[in-house]
Design an enzyme around this catalytic site. Structure first.
Site, PDB file in Angstrom:
ATOM      1  N   GLU A  36       1.079  -0.810   0.170  1.00  0.00           N
ATOM      2  CA  GLU A  36       0.202  -0.100   0.197  1.00  0.00           C
ATOM      3  C   GLU A  36       0.504   1.467  -0.184  1.00  0.00           C
ATOM      4  OE1 GLU A  36      -4.082   2.497   2.656  1.00  0.00           O
ATOM      5  OE2 GLU A  36      -3.225   0.066   3.060  1.00  0.00           O
ATOM      6  N   ARG A 262       5.117 -13.714  10.247  1.00  0.00           N
ATOM      7  CA  ARG A 262       5.431 -12.703   9.704  1.00  0.00           C
ATOM      8  C   ARG A 262       7.416 -12.848  10.937  1.00  0.00           C
ATOM      9  NH1 ARG A 262       1.657  -8.602  12.352  1.00  0.00           N
ATOM     10  NH2 ARG A 262       1.582  -9.767  13.651  1.00  0.00           N
ATOM     11  N   LYS A 272       4.398   1.939  10.902  1.00  0.00           N
ATOM     12  CA  LYS A 272       3.636   2.787  10.221  1.00  0.00           C
ATOM     13  C   LYS A 272       3.195   4.074  10.380  1.00  0.00           C
ATOM     14  CE  LYS A 272       3.727   0.745   4.929  1.00  0.00           C
ATOM     15  NZ  LYS A 272       2.077   0.265   3.919  1.00  0.00           N
TER      16      LYS A 272
END
Length: 554
Positions: A36, A262, A272
């Site tokens: 994104e 992950r 973020k």
């Protein structure tokens, strides 16, 4: 259909891919990396990049780069550009396979219209809080929206009005009609489309409704004929929804979603939201700050792509999340640099040394190796004269027991040069600060002469005062105070000593002649990189890449 050419699987993902190819479910491997564009890539993304691009390459397949640009409020062209630069820097290329979810806005809308016609979607006027309330919890089932049984014709009219901009933001949404009693909360009539009047970075004001990720992502995969949609474990519970949307879309191609664990690295920030807040508060410079584990930050700090990829691959591909110590990343960086980097001398806090028995008008040139463990980097000539600089930390007027550096009446060896002995300490009369040392050298102790006499206290670095250049050195520590990594109080959490700046540092001028990739080992200190972004008062800025030995706090 082709079969895998005896490709040996090294992890569970490849075993599943081999089974699919053997069973004829897919005839080739086609993956995608779907970031994104709302921030810079960070260390966590690199694992996904390595898996997506790496597996496609291993199987002779393809990997698309597709930007998930469905949220105009947070997206920016600068992020699109930085992500592409970072991926190429890591060594991967998508060739002609660059896509955007916005490429499919019309197709996605048309599919949504058909789903409304088929009774699989409806327009809901519940507020955001009401939607959350009606959804239920992990232990309590949801309840149907009062708008769930609207007629198809009414839903089609309302959805078209949404597209035409006849509703306010948040006034209504399009929801999938699945099962509000499902134990999987993701299946409880998730939102497919929402209204936003923020101009889109690519489509401008053409659209005012935007698909949600859970809807757009699987259908984009299907439209691009992705075989294996490889994603992190957080999407495991979304897989039934992924399959449902593909099935109800009417698209013929059915991708397979496979989830992997992950990677979490201790003492590092990959949120973020928090990184954005740090930049807004001025606690870091920007997304490229060398203290961050954004790809741009690691690039600016001097990490090599080879070291990062080696670290990611060593961490492995697993189904269970794990935390890897930051020291492991440092190890791979250090290991990659040890043969690549010239070894030169610099001093952070220069202290002048005058060799009183050395001729005033003489300069000699000493031959030294650029990297003793890699002779291919060659040799250089090092100027040596009457006036030198050593690091202030390498002198003690009142040394503690077992002190191994220079002190009054004691000798040290200068790298590639001579033994020197401190005879006099000169101080500023006003504040008593040491301003220079008067020393003598022993001409018989020249490096390489075979001298095997007395043993000095230690060996220290130095630079010639007449030819050395003033630089600025930036040394780094953990960005957060110990124990505050998960705190939302960033002002309190930030380590005020996470960066130390040495404005008076001096470096041997020969660094420019032996520069290979802007990375150097400063002898007895750390590896350093010439900051590609900063230059202060015509001074070159050197960022500390990694200490010579692990110093990370555990």
């Amino acid at each position: 259909m082709t079969k895998p050419n005896n490709i040996e699987s090294s992890n569970f993902i490849e075993r599943l891919i081999n089974e699919d190819l053997e069973n004829g479910i897919y005839d080739k491997v086609h993956t995608r990396f779907p970031p994104e564009p709302n921030g810079f890539l960070h260390l966590g993304h690199i694992k996904a990049i390595n898996i997506d691009f790496g597996i496609a390459e291993k199987y002779g397949g393809k990997c698309n780069l597709r930007f998930d640009d469905t949220n105009p409020e947070t997206e920016d062209h600068a992020f699109v550009q930085s992500i592409q630069e970072d991926i190429k820097w890591l060594g991967y290329d998508w060739e002609d396979r660059l896509f955007f979810c916005s490429d499919y806005f019309q197709q996605l809308y048309d599919i949504a219209v058909q789903m409304v016609k088929n009774g699989y979607a409806y327009v809901c006027h519940l507020s955001k809080d009401e939607v959350r309330e009606y959804r239920g919890t992990l232990t309590e089932p949801g309840k149907n929206s009062p708008y769930r049984e609207r007629r198809v014709k009414e839903n089609l009219e309302l959805f078209e009005k949404m597209k035409n901009g006849e509703f306010e933001e948040g006034e209504c949404v399009l929801r999938a009609k699945i099962d509000m009693q499902s134990p999987n909360i993701n299946m409880r009539d998730p939102i497919m489309y929402r209204i936003s009047y923020t101009p889109h970075i690519r489509t401008g004001k053409t659209w005012c409704i935007y698909p949600m990720y859970d809807y757009s992502h699987p259908l984009s995969d299907a439209l691009e004929k992705i075989s294996h949609s490889l994603c992190s474990k957080e999407y495991e519970d979304h897989r039934p929804l992924y399959d449902w949307f593909v099935e109800k879309s009417g698209l013929a191609h059915k991708p397979r979603q496979i989830e992997f664990a992950r990677i979490f690295v201790s003492d590092s920030l990959t949120s973020k939201r928090k990184i954005k807040k740090l930049t807004e508060m001025g606690l870091v410079e920007d997304w490229t700050d060398p203290r961050l584990v954004t790809v741009a930050g690691m690039r600016r700090r001097g990490y090599t792509p080879e070291a990062i990829i080696n670290f990611i691959e060593a961490a492995g591909v697993a189904k269970a999340d794990s935390v890897v110590d930051f020291a492991m990343l440092e190890h791979f960086v250090r290991d990659d640099l040890k043969l690549k980097s010239p070894r030169i001398m610099a001093v952070k806090n220069p202290l002048k040394v005058i060799i009183t028995n050395y001729p005033e008008d003489k300069t000699e040139y000493l031959e030294c190796s650029n990297n003793v463990t890699n002779p291919e980097l060659g040799n250089r000539e090092l100027p040596f004269g009457r006036e030198l600089y050593i690091d202030r930390d390498d002198f003690s007027e009142n040394p503690p027991p077992k002190y191994k550096r220079l002190s009054p009446g004691e000798e040290v060896r200068l790298f590639f040069a001579y033994f020197i002995k401190c005879n006099d300490v000169i101080k500023d009369e006003k504040n008593g600060k040491i301003i220079e040392l008067h020393c003598t050298y022993d001409i018989e102790t020249k490096s390489g002469s075979g001298f095997k006499g007395r043993k000095p206290k230690g060996t220290i670095q130095w630079v010639d005062a007449n030819t050395a250049e003033n630089i600025e050195m930036h040394a780094f520590d953990n960005l957060f105070n110990e124990g505050y990594e998960d705190s939302d109080n960033l002002e309190e959490a930030i380590n005020k000593d996470s960066i130390k700046i040495y404005e008076s540092a001096m470096i041997e001028a020969s660094y420019k002649d032996i520069n290979i990739n802007n990375r150097f080992q400063f002898i007895r200190d750390s590896y350093y990189y010439i900051d590609p972004k900063s230059k202060k008062n015509d001074k070159v800025v050197f960022n500390q890449i990694v200490p010579l030995k692990s110093s990370w706090k555990k």
